[in-house]
Design a protein around this motif. Structure first.
Motif, PDB file in Angstrom:
ATOM      1  N   LEU A 538       0.935  -2.028  -0.345  1.00 23.38           N
ATOM      2  CA  LEU A 538      -0.073  -0.100  -0.327  1.00 23.38           C
ATOM      3  C   LEU A 538       0.751   1.704   0.570  1.00 23.38           C
ATOM      4  CD1 LEU A 538      -2.376   1.830  -0.136  1.00 23.38           C
ATOM      5  CD2 LEU A 538      -2.807   0.930   1.868  1.00 23.38           C
ATOM      6  N   ASP A 539       1.887   0.798   0.773  1.00 19.82           N
ATOM      7  CA  ASP A 539       2.992   2.734   0.606  1.00 19.82           C
ATOM      8  C   ASP A 539       3.549   2.489   0.080  1.00 19.82           C
ATOM      9  OD1 ASP A 539       4.377   2.275   4.432  1.00 19.82           O
ATOM     10  OD2 ASP A 539       1.901   3.029   3.546  1.00 19.82           O
ATOM     11  N   ARG A 540       3.274   1.169  -1.217  1.00 25.04           N
ATOM     12  CA  ARG A 540       4.636   1.469  -2.625  1.00 25.04           C
ATOM     13  C   ARG A 540       3.799   2.751  -3.321  1.00 25.04           C
ATOM     14  NH1 ARG A 540       8.284   2.169  -5.119  1.00 25.04           N
ATOM     15  NH2 ARG A 540       9.529   0.709  -6.107  1.00 25.04           N
ATOM     16  N   GLN A 541       2.395   1.659  -3.421  1.00 24.16           N
ATOM     17  CA  GLN A 541       1.202   2.081  -4.228  1.00 24.16           C
ATOM     18  C   GLN A 541       1.065   3.685  -4.284  1.00 24.16           C
ATOM     19  OE1 GLN A 541      -0.158   0.831  -6.927  1.00 24.16           O
ATOM     20  NE2 GLN A 541      -2.370   2.063  -6.932  1.00 24.16           N
ATOM     21  N   CYS A 542       0.448   3.996  -3.283  1.00 25.30           N
ATOM     22  CA  CYS A 542       1.102   5.888  -2.778  1.00 25.30           C
ATOM     23  C   CYS A 542       2.114   6.237  -2.953  1.00 25.30           C
ATOM     24  CB  CYS A 542       0.652   5.858  -1.166  1.00 25.30           C
ATOM     25  SG  CYS A 542      -1.026   4.999  -1.586  1.00 25.30           S
ATOM     26  N   ARG A 566      -5.808  12.415  -5.212  1.00 29.75           N
ATOM     27  CA  ARG A 566      -7.784  12.167  -4.690  1.00 29.75           C
ATOM     28  C   ARG A 566      -7.576   9.850  -4.522  1.00 29.75           C
ATOM     29  NH1 ARG A 566     -11.397  14.981  -4.279  1.00 29.75           N
ATOM     30  NH2 ARG A 566     -11.992  16.834  -5.822  1.00 29.75           N
ATOM     31  N   GLU A 567      -6.717   9.685  -5.381  1.00 35.21           N
ATOM     32  CA  GLU A 567      -6.526   7.988  -5.075  1.00 35.21           C
ATOM     33  C   GLU A 567      -5.833   7.755  -3.693  1.00 35.21           C
ATOM     34  OE1 GLU A 567      -7.847   5.324  -5.627  1.00 35.21           O
ATOM     35  OE2 GLU A 567      -6.502   4.360  -5.823  1.00 35.21           O
ATOM     36  N   ARG A 568      -4.677   9.203  -3.243  1.00 35.52           N
ATOM     37  CA  ARG A 568      -3.943   8.038  -2.408  1.00 35.52           C
ATOM     38  C   ARG A 568      -4.855   8.402  -1.205  1.00 35.52           C
ATOM     39  NH1 ARG A 568       0.904  12.481  -2.580  1.00 35.52           N
ATOM     40  NH2 ARG A 568       1.471  11.768  -1.095  1.00 35.52           N
ATOM     41  N   ILE A 569      -5.929   9.476  -0.828  1.00 32.01           N
ATOM     42  CA  ILE A 569      -6.021   9.852  -0.183  1.00 32.01           C
ATOM     43  C   ILE A 569      -7.126   8.499   0.008  1.00 32.01           C
ATOM     44  CG2 ILE A 569      -8.508  11.250   1.064  1.00 32.01           C
ATOM     45  CD1 ILE A 569      -7.164  13.869  -0.418  1.00 32.01           C
ATOM     46  N   ARG A 570      -8.082   7.608  -0.911  1.00 31.83           N
ATOM     47  CA  ARG A 570      -9.029   6.858  -0.955  1.00 31.83           C
ATOM     48  C   ARG A 570      -8.165   5.958  -0.043  1.00 31.83           C
ATOM     49  NH1 ARG A 570     -10.304   2.043  -3.082  1.00 31.83           N
ATOM     50  NH2 ARG A 570      -8.341   2.152  -4.769  1.00 31.83           N
ATOM     51  N   LEU A 571      -7.309   5.505  -0.690  1.00 30.24           N
ATOM     52  CA  LEU A 571      -6.436   4.323  -0.048  1.00 30.24           C
ATOM     53  C   LEU A 571      -5.559   4.237   1.418  1.00 30.24           C
ATOM     54  CD1 LEU A 571      -3.833   3.787  -3.420  1.00 30.24           C
ATOM     55  CD2 LEU A 571      -5.945   2.074  -2.080  1.00 30.24           C
ATOM     56  N   GLN A 572      -5.572   6.136   1.556  1.00 28.42           N
ATOM     57  CA  GLN A 572      -4.813   5.921   3.374  1.00 28.42           C
ATOM     58  C   GLN A 572      -5.175   7.356   3.598  1.00 28.42           C
ATOM     59  OE1 GLN A 572       0.238   6.623   2.585  1.00 28.42           O
ATOM     60  NE2 GLN A 572      -0.067   4.601   2.948  1.00 28.42           N
ATOM     61  N   PRO A 573      -6.231   7.564   3.805  1.00 33.65           N
ATOM     62  CA  PRO A 573      -7.698   8.019   4.503  1.00 33.65           C
ATOM     63  C   PRO A 573      -6.982   9.336   5.886  1.00 33.65           C
ATOM     64  CG  PRO A 573      -8.847   6.125   5.032  1.00 33.65           C
ATOM     65  CD  PRO A 573      -7.418   5.529   3.799  1.00 33.65           C
ATOM     66  N   LEU A 574      -6.187   8.197   6.909  1.00 32.66           N
ATOM     67  CA  LEU A 574      -5.861   9.069   8.111  1.00 32.66           C
ATOM     68  C   LEU A 574      -4.457   9.685   7.590  1.00 32.66           C
ATOM     69  CD1 LEU A 574      -7.561   6.718  10.468  1.00 32.66           C
ATOM     70  CD2 LEU A 574      -8.974   8.653  10.149  1.00 32.66           C
ATOM     71  N   GLN A 575      -3.869   9.609   6.071  1.00 32.78           N
ATOM     72  CA  GLN A 575      -2.792   9.746   5.799  1.00 32.78           C
ATOM     73  C   GLN A 575      -2.815  11.205   5.263  1.00 32.78           C
ATOM     74  OE1 GLN A 575       0.859   8.640   6.767  1.00 32.78           O
ATOM     75  NE2 GLN A 575      -0.847   7.047   7.995  1.00 32.78           N
ATOM     76  N   GLU A 576      -1.654  12.336   6.312  1.00 33.05           N
ATOM     77  CA  GLU A 576      -2.104  13.723   5.222  1.00 33.05           C
ATOM     78  C   GLU A 576      -1.651  14.313   5.051  1.00 33.05           C
ATOM     79  OE1 GLU A 576      -2.731  15.527  10.059  1.00 33.05           O
ATOM     80  OE2 GLU A 576      -2.756  17.565   8.747  1.00 33.05           O
ATOM     81  N   ALA A 577      -0.521  13.695   3.709  1.00 35.88           N
ATOM     82  CA  ALA A 577       0.282  13.497   3.031  1.00 35.88           C
ATOM     83  C   ALA A 577      -0.523  13.418   1.265  1.00 35.88           C
ATOM     84  CB  ALA A 577       1.267  12.824   3.138  1.00 35.88           C
ATOM     85  N   GLY A 578      -1.763  13.327   1.507  1.00 37.86           N
ATOM     86  CA  GLY A 578      -1.978  13.099   0.513  1.00 37.86           C
ATOM     87  C   GLY A 578      -3.450  14.050   0.555  1.00 37.86           C
ATOM     88  N   TYR A 579      -3.346  14.421   1.121  1.00 36.37           N
ATOM     89  CA  TYR A 579      -4.603  15.609   1.561  1.00 36.37           C
ATOM     90  C   TYR A 579      -3.951  16.979   1.036  1.00 36.37           C
ATOM     91  CZ  TYR A 579      -8.289  13.173   3.714  1.00 36.37           C
ATOM     92  OH  TYR A 579      -9.106  12.041   4.196  1.00 36.37           O
ATOM     93  N   GLN A 580      -2.327  16.900   1.940  1.00 37.09           N
ATOM     94  CA  GLN A 580      -1.595  18.144   1.917  1.00 37.09           C
ATOM     95  C   GLN A 580      -1.287  18.305  -0.061  1.00 37.09           C
ATOM     96  OE1 GLN A 580       1.478  17.272   3.887  1.00 37.09           O
ATOM     97  NE2 GLN A 580       0.774  17.308   6.101  1.00 37.09           N
ATOM     98  N   ALA A 581      -0.709  17.624  -0.514  1.00 40.85           N
ATOM     99  CA  ALA A 581      -0.704  17.417  -2.319  1.00 40.85           C
ATOM    100  C   ALA A 581      -2.164  18.007  -3.148  1.00 40.85           C
ATOM    101  CB  ALA A 581      -0.799  16.126  -2.623  1.00 40.85           C
TER     102      ALA A 581
END
Length: 624
Positions: A538-542, A566-581
């Motif tokens: 999962l980390d590799r995908q993100c 958006r796909e990063r947020i879907r996969l890791q909804p509690l990780q803020e890096a995707g939201y920041q991007a």
């Protein structure tokens, strides 16, 4: 024979004194004594993982054995812990080994900052605390000094040997001198070479190294000086199993490049396949493997295949240049020019240039079948892990297999996800039966292995699907083709190597890989080892999605970048890096209202599920 140290560790553990065992092993590490993984694994995992010294020792042991992926994980964990404990010598040693792992796997972007740090430390003028940084600088000096740094590399190898001798580590000193000869067999002057060889011969006479070290260095020198007959005689005298990794594999490949008779082709090509399976992600081994296959294809009369393999070697040299790469490629080109019709040359050059940008995945394989598939590859069974566990051959899919026990299917999946599709018995028992008593767990493991062998025989017609030998369990390669996870990892690693030189081309490779991804065997129950594998993938995908998004933004494709975030947020909804991007993406386009709505969504989710507020850096994005 059990060593005194092992006896002491076992006695402490038997007496329920794990802290005593840990302290005894940590003391050995501080004395710079090498420990074997099996000894370290006697400790409970939580005890060993709590000690950065023992994680460093485990990483070093795996590094010596050529298990670079395992070494990288242990050393990366060790570095953080050692930095917090301000243990300078072990920290510099761990950083040096980690840099060497990155260099040997072609992860030059990750190696560069470590090498620069080691260079600054070394050049401060203080007395070196150990010789390990000098070895790392010798291997990675091109990342600091640029091309043409071979003379500096030899200087650092010599300095490493001197420091090892000062510290009473003659075996390490001998290895540093050997590495200087083996890595730079062409560049030293005759005087420098003679001095190096004399020093190594003295170490051999003292019993510090095997004769194979001298034979290999001499053979390599002769080969690179275009003296094939002399090289062949010396290579035949060399016993590769007496050499450290990766030179054991490189010595075998040198023999293959000296093959001159067609009747030796079948055995030589089988040897290529064996080395490919064993060597994992060793960049230089992959480079030499491509050159060896080019030589064998030319000997077979297949000039198109010879040029294809040469193009693969060029791609690897572009992404993770081994020492003297240009000289080694030039020798291979001269060989082809002597055997190919002149008219074929321009097309070959074009093919090689195209490969540098379009065939990275084919040229940098990470699975046994990725670069040159055997003729019977289509006849092998293929197993899918993403989505759910599937088994098929051609258009025929096997359904409704009766596994009898859930652990039988879990054992198959476990081996599929291990490097080389193999694992030590103790490792597999610990992963599959973590709560069981040792004796009973061993029995359950053998029952699961026996049942798996029966299932593979009854449903697939495979007689030797799983082999247990020498304390290890392995899925036999004869019946099993490439898995989807292997293709995914190979494509990802190809993109990783392309990323520093050409992010747009790398993004295209990442794009292909991300389409393969799915939940790993979701029908199987949760297990600690499986959860780790799922999390790593999962980390590799993100991370791939992050890089695709970056490349899209750099190329002006805001819509594609937004889709990745958006796909990063879907996969890791509690990780803020995707939201920041995604926030940055919105704000760059003037879409502030959408950015504020996204922030509110994140804020509510974090409060509801974790009871925390967004990170300060996330909050700061909206204050700009």
């Amino acid at each position: 024979m059990t060593s005194t140290l092992e006896q002491a560790v076992r006695a402490a553990l038997a007496g329920n004194r794990p802290k005593d065992a840990l302290a005894r092993l940590e003391n050995e590490v501080l004395l710079r004594r090498s420990l074997e993984p099996e000894l370290l694994d006697l400790l409970p995992e939580e005890e060993r993982h709590a000690s950065p010294l023992l994680r460093k020792a485990k990483g070093e042991a795996l590094f010596r054995r050529g298990d670079l992926l395992g070494a990288r994980a242990e050393l990366a964990a060790a570095v953080g812990g050692l930095a917090r404990r301000t243990l300078r010598e072990p920290l510099l040693s761990a950083l040096s080994l980690l840099a060497l792992v990155h260099i040997r796997t072609g992860q030059l972007q990750e190696a560069a900052p470590i090498v620069r740090f080691l260079h600054d430390e070394w050049e401060q003028g203080e007395e070196p605390v150990c010789g390990d940084p000098a070895c790392a600088l010798a291997a990675g000096i091109g990342l600091v000094a640029g091309p043409g740094a071979e003379r500096d590399a030899l200087h650092y190898y010599r300095r490493a040997a001197a420091v090892y001798d000062r510290d009473g580590e003659p075996e390490r000193a001998a290895y540093a001198l050997f590495a200087a000869m083996a890595t730079h067999a062409l560049t030293p002057t005759d005087e420098a070479w003679t001095a190096l060889r004399l020093a190594l011969a003295q170490r051999k006479a003292a019993g510090l190294i095997a004769a194979a070290h001298l034979h290999y260095a001499d053979a390599l020198r002769a080969y690179r000086r275009d003296e094939p007959e002399q090289a062949r005689g010396m290579a035949d005298a060399c016993r590769p199993e007496g050499l450290p990794c990766p030179h054991n594999w490189l010595a075998r490949l040198l023999r293959l490049q000296l093959v001159t008779t067609p009747d030796a082709l079948e055995a030589a090509e089988a040897e290529c396949g064996a080395i490919e399976r064993e060597a994992g992600g060793e960049a230089e081994v992959r480079f030499e493997l491509a050159l060896a296959r080019s030589q064998l294809a030319s000997l077979r009369g297949d000039e198109a295949a010879a040029r294809e393999h040469l193009a693969q070697a060029r791609v690897i040299a572009e992404l993770a240049p081994p020492p003297e790469a240009e000289a080694r490629l030039a020798r291979a080109r001269r060989r082809l020019e002597r055997t190919a019709p002149p008219a074929a040359q321009p097309a070959a050059v074009q093919e090689q240039e195209q490969a540098l940008r379009e065939a990275a995945a084919a040229a940098w394989p990470d699975s046994p079948a990725a670069s040159s598939r055997a003729p019977d590859e289509a006849e092998k069974w293929r197993i899918g892990v993403f989505g759910e566990l599937t088994i098929a051959r051609g258009a025929h899919a096997v359904r409704d297999m009766q596994w009898k026990r859930s652990k039988t299917r879990e054992l198959l999946l476990y081996l599929l996800l291990q490097p080389g599709r193999a694992a030590r018995r103790e490792q597999a028992v610990e992963a599959l039966f973590p709560e069981g008593e040792p004796g009973k767990s061993d029995t359950r493991f053998y029952v699961a292995a026996h049942q798996l062998k029966r299932v593979l025989r009854d449903y697939l017609g495979v007689e030797t699907g799983i082999v247990i030998r020498g304390g290890a369990a392995k899925l036999d390669d004869g019946w099993l083709g490439e898995t989807d996870v292997e293709r995914y990892r190979a494509q990802m690693q190809a993109a990783d190597r392309l990323w520093p030189a050409d992010p747009q081309a790398a993004a295209a490779c990442y794009e292909q890989a991300t389409r393969m991804y799915g939940a790993v065997a979701p029908e199987l129950p949760a297990a600690e080892w499986l959860d780790r594998e799922r999390e790593q993938l999962l980390d590799r995908q993100c991370e791939a999605l992050r890089r695709i998004g970056e490349a899209a933004e750099a190329g002006g494709d805001a819509a594609r970048a937004e889709s990745c975030h958006r796909e990063r947020i879907r996969l890791q909804p509690l990780q803020e890096a995707g939201y920041q991007a995604l926030l940055r993406c919105f704000l760059a386009q003037g879409r502030r209202a959408e950015a504020e709505a996204l922030y509110v969504q994140l804020e509510k989710r974090l409060l509801a599920e974790l009871g925390v507020a967004p990170l300060p850096e996330t909050q700061a994005l909206l204050r700009r």
